[in-house]
Motif scaffolding. Structure first.
Motif, short mmCIF file in Angstrom:
data_model
loop_
_atom_site.label_atom_id
_atom_site.label_comp_id
_atom_site.label_asym_id
_atom_site.label_seq_id
_atom_site.Cartn_x
_atom_site.Cartn_y
_atom_site.Cartn_z
N SER A 1 0.88 -1.08 -0.02
CA SER A 1 -0.10 0.07 0.00
C SER A 1 0.72 1.19 0.01
O SER A 1 0.47 2.29 -0.63
CB SER A 1 -0.83 0.00 1.42
OG SER A 1 -1.68 -1.10 1.16
N GLN B 1 0.21 4.03 -3.03
CA GLN B 1 -0.25 5.34 -2.72
C GLN B 1 0.96 6.24 -3.23
O GLN B 1 0.33 7.35 -3.86
CB GLN B 1 -0.57 5.43 -1.26
CG GLN B 1 -1.92 4.56 -0.88
CD GLN B 1 -2.19 4.65 0.48
OE1 GLN B 1 -1.78 5.65 1.45
NE2 GLN B 1 -2.54 3.52 1.10
N GLU C 1 0.31 6.36 -6.96
CA GLU C 1 -0.71 7.28 -7.44
C GLU C 1 -0.51 8.75 -7.32
O GLU C 1 -1.07 9.53 -8.28
CB GLU C 1 -1.96 6.73 -6.54
CG GLU C 1 -3.30 7.50 -6.90
CD GLU C 1 -4.20 7.08 -5.93
OE1 GLU C 1 -5.50 7.55 -6.38
OE2 GLU C 1 -4.01 6.22 -5.06
N ASP C 2 0.17 9.18 -6.29
CA ASP C 2 0.39 10.65 -6.38
C ASP C 2 1.18 11.05 -7.44
O ASP C 2 1.23 12.23 -7.79
CB ASP C 2 0.94 10.92 -5.20
CG ASP C 2 0.42 10.58 -3.73
OD1 ASP C 2 -0.79 10.78 -4.02
OD2 ASP C 2 0.81 10.63 -2.58
#
Length: 415
Positions: free
Chosen positions: A126, A130, A133-134
């Protein structure tokens, strides 16, 4: 000099406690090992006499400053790092990984790729998903082979490309005990200039880590998994120690490992960590350097744990309604830790764990945050697995007691 389980167990008061008149049997090692009395005493002594921050002229601050360096040296010895300065501390492995993932990903660009695995605890999945994704970065997840839950190295090799920036991988599965060939992963990463981030939380209690031999860029573990306090420990390779740009407050140091350590550290936990590493080294010759004492001790621990694993597997194979997920057979004990994921046909794992708890036999059930693995095994909506983990303080008589208590659920195989 010889390894003695009973002598080791004397360090663990909880292992001798009685609940409802019955002895307690801990098979919950992967969920957090018991803490030796020497560690508890050291933490209490620090808090009671020297609780302070770094950098002061007075005695307790001087002791704390010295403790900080001693803890880094203990981490260097435990992980085989080049220098104490390559050791960074934090609240726990998950917090450290989220923090470091933001630092490592600062210069990622859209179109880059990172690789995670289905074998990992999701702290090492995770965090990268994440961060990716940023930054508009693609994430690929490598699966496992269904026959023994080992990493699918062929799929990994096919996913590695010139776009790969980082491979995040576990050293050993916290669910099945399967050990990953980190050297093979590093070799693939080096072909394209990618970094390798290793989660060694589960492996650290069972095998002595050598980050220089592995060749990884980053490695993280948690002290509470190897008989210490709640503390995260990270190795950062020399080439990244000053070149990365961590998120930090402006007045904080920008030199060495301190630049990655936000806020005041848990110095009592650092004191406990030093005592923990000393405990781990107890079976080495006293006149040897700490790293060599650790090597001798871990050799003894591994020999005992492999005996326990062989004993457990030989008993398990007698039952026809039990499925084992992970490396099976006593011929491949070097490819796993003494942690076993099982299911009993037509019985929910939680029901088994609850039944064992009535006999003060401590095991876990569920997915253990290894979401990708449990999903691939199609067990997420079926209660996951029962996890039985052993440490060097466990005995074959405890394994006998485990199977005796499991008897109502087990069906013996035809002979």
């Amino acid at each position: 000099m010889g390894f003695s389980v009973e002598q080791t167990r004397q360090q663990f008061p909880a292992l001798h406690q009685m609940v409802d008149g019955s002895p307690v049997c801990f098979f919950d090692g992967p969920g957090g090992a018991q803490v030796p009395q020497s560690v508890l005493d050291t933490m209490t002594a620090y808090l009671g006499r020297f609780n302070s921050n770094l950098g002061g002229a007075f005695f307790s601050s001087a002791v704390t400053t010295s403790l900080m360096q001693e803890a880094r040296s203990a981490g260097q010895a435990l992980l085989g790092a080049e220098s104490p300065d390559n050791i960074v501390f934090g609240a726990n492995m998950t917090s450290l990984t989220f923090q470091l993932s933001r630092t490592i990903s600062r210069d990622w660009q859209q179109g880059d790729e990172v690789i995670v695995t289905a074998l990992d605890h999701y702290s090492n999945v995770s965090s990268w998903q994440q961060a990716a994704e940023d930054k508009g970065v693609t994430v690929h997840q490598v699966g496992v082979t269904t026959e023994d839950c080992s990493l699918d190295y062929e799929q990994l090799a096919n996913l590695v490309s010139a776009k790969t920036r980082l491979i995040a991988v576990t050293y050993a599965s916290n669910t099945t005990g399967t050990i990953v060939d980190i050297a093979k992963v590093v070799k693939l990463a080096r072909q394209v200039g990618a970094q390798v981030y290793v989660d060694a939380v589960h492996y650290a209690p069972h095998g002595l880590i050598d980050v220089q031999q592995l060749g990884c860029d980053f490695l993280v573990c948690s002290a509470y998994k190897f008989f210490g306090p709640h503390l995260g420990v990270a190795y950062i390779a020399p080439q990244w120690l000053q070149t990365l740009t961590p998120y930090k407050v402006e007045p904080a140091t920008n030199e060495g490992p301190g630049r990655f350590e936000t806020g005041t550290q848990s110095f009592e936990a650092l004191a406990g960590f030093v005592a923990t590493v000393d405990y781990l080294a107890q079976w080495g010759f006293e006149d040897l350097p700490l790293r060599e004492r650790l090597a001798q001790s871990f050799a003894a621990y591994q020999a005992h744990e492999q005996e326990l694993s062989a004993y457990f597997l030989e008993k398990l194979v007698k039952y026809s309604n039990v499925s084992l997920y992970g490396v099976a057979g006593t011929h491949a004990l070097d490819k796993r830790t003494p942690t076993f994921a099982i299911r009993i046909r037509d019985v929910m794992p939680q029901d088994v764990a609850s039944h064992l708890a009535k006999g003060n036999i401590c095991v876990w059930s569920g997915h253990f945050y290894a979401l990708g693995l449990i999903k691939q095994l199609d067990l997420l909506d079926k209660g996951g697995v029962i996890r039985i983990g052993m440490m060097h303080y466990n005995t074959t008589s405890e394994i006998d007691a485990l199977f005796e208590y499991l008897a109502p659920f087990l069906i013996e195989a035809d002979r």
